[in-house]
Design a protein around this motif. Sequence first.
Motif, PDB file in Angstrom:
ATOM      1  N   ALA A  23       0.829  -1.205   0.000  1.00 62.69           N
ATOM      2  CA  ALA A  23       0.000   0.000   0.000  1.00 62.69           C
ATOM      3  C   ALA A  23       0.864   1.257   0.000  1.00 62.69           C
ATOM      4  O   ALA A  23       0.564   2.233  -0.693  1.00 62.69           O
ATOM      5  CB  ALA A  23      -0.946  -0.005   1.195  1.00 62.69           C
ATOM      6  N   ARG A  26       2.560   1.707  -3.458  1.00 58.38           N
ATOM      7  CA  ARG A  26       1.647   2.213  -4.497  1.00 58.38           C
ATOM      8  C   ARG A  26       1.375   3.702  -4.321  1.00 58.38           C
ATOM      9  O   ARG A  26       0.702   4.311  -5.138  1.00 58.38           O
ATOM     10  CB  ARG A  26       0.317   1.459  -4.466  1.00 58.38           C
ATOM     11  N   ALA A  29      -2.621   5.539  -3.808  1.00 53.55           N
ATOM     12  CA  ALA A  29      -3.521   5.956  -4.889  1.00 53.55           C
ATOM     13  C   ALA A  29      -4.967   5.647  -4.517  1.00 53.55           C
ATOM     14  O   ALA A  29      -5.262   4.619  -3.927  1.00 53.55           O
ATOM     15  CB  ALA A  29      -3.139   5.234  -6.180  1.00 53.55           C
ATOM     16  N   ASP A  31      -7.513   4.857  -6.352  1.00 54.76           N
ATOM     17  CA  ASP A  31      -8.144   3.752  -7.066  1.00 54.76           C
ATOM     18  C   ASP A  31      -7.488   2.413  -6.746  1.00 54.76           C
ATOM     19  O   ASP A  31      -7.919   1.383  -7.248  1.00 54.76           O
ATOM     20  CB  ASP A  31      -8.129   4.007  -8.573  1.00 54.76           C
ATOM     21  N   SER A  32      -6.474   2.437  -5.910  1.00 51.74           N
ATOM     22  CA  SER A  32      -5.762   1.210  -5.570  1.00 51.74           C
ATOM     23  C   SER A  32      -6.540   0.416  -4.518  1.00 51.74           C
ATOM     24  O   SER A  32      -7.095   0.981  -3.572  1.00 51.74           O
ATOM     25  CB  SER A  32      -4.381   1.551  -5.026  1.00 51.74           C
ATOM     26  N   SER A  33      -6.556  -0.885  -4.685  1.00 54.51           N
ATOM     27  CA  SER A  33      -7.236  -1.725  -3.701  1.00 54.51           C
ATOM     28  C   SER A  33      -6.263  -2.253  -2.646  1.00 54.51           C
ATOM     29  O   SER A  33      -6.684  -2.959  -1.732  1.00 54.51           O
ATOM     30  CB  SER A  33      -7.922  -2.895  -4.399  1.00 54.51           C
ATOM     31  N   THR A  34      -4.979  -1.891  -2.751  1.00 54.05           N
ATOM     32  CA  THR A  34      -4.014  -2.399  -1.764  1.00 54.05           C
ATOM     33  C   THR A  34      -4.285  -1.828  -0.383  1.00 54.05           C
ATOM     34  O   THR A  34      -4.121  -2.528   0.615  1.00 54.05           O
ATOM     35  CB  THR A  34      -2.568  -2.080  -2.197  1.00 54.05           C
TER      36      THR A  34
END
Length: 75
Positions: A23, A26, A29, A31-34
Motif C-alpha cells: 500500500a 503504491r 492511490a 483507485d488502488s485496492s491495496t
Amino acid sequence: MYGIVLIIHSWLRWAVLAAGIAAVARGGARDSSTGKWFTILLDVQMLIGLLLYFVLSPFTTAALGDFGGAMRNPQ
C-alpha cells in the motif's frame, strides 16, 4: 483450538506487513485496492488477537474466573 488460532494469528502478521508495504509502495492511490486489503487484513488480525486474549487464552480465563486470586498473585 488455542494453538491453531495462535498459529494463524502469527502467520497473518506477515500478510499484514506485506499488504502495508504494498500500500505504501503504491503511493496511496485512491483507485488502488491495496489500501483496502491492508485495512481488511489489519482488522482481521486485530479481531483474532482480541479473540485469543479474551476468549481462548487459558491464562485470561483463569484470571477472570478467580479475579481476587489473580490480583493477590504478584506476577
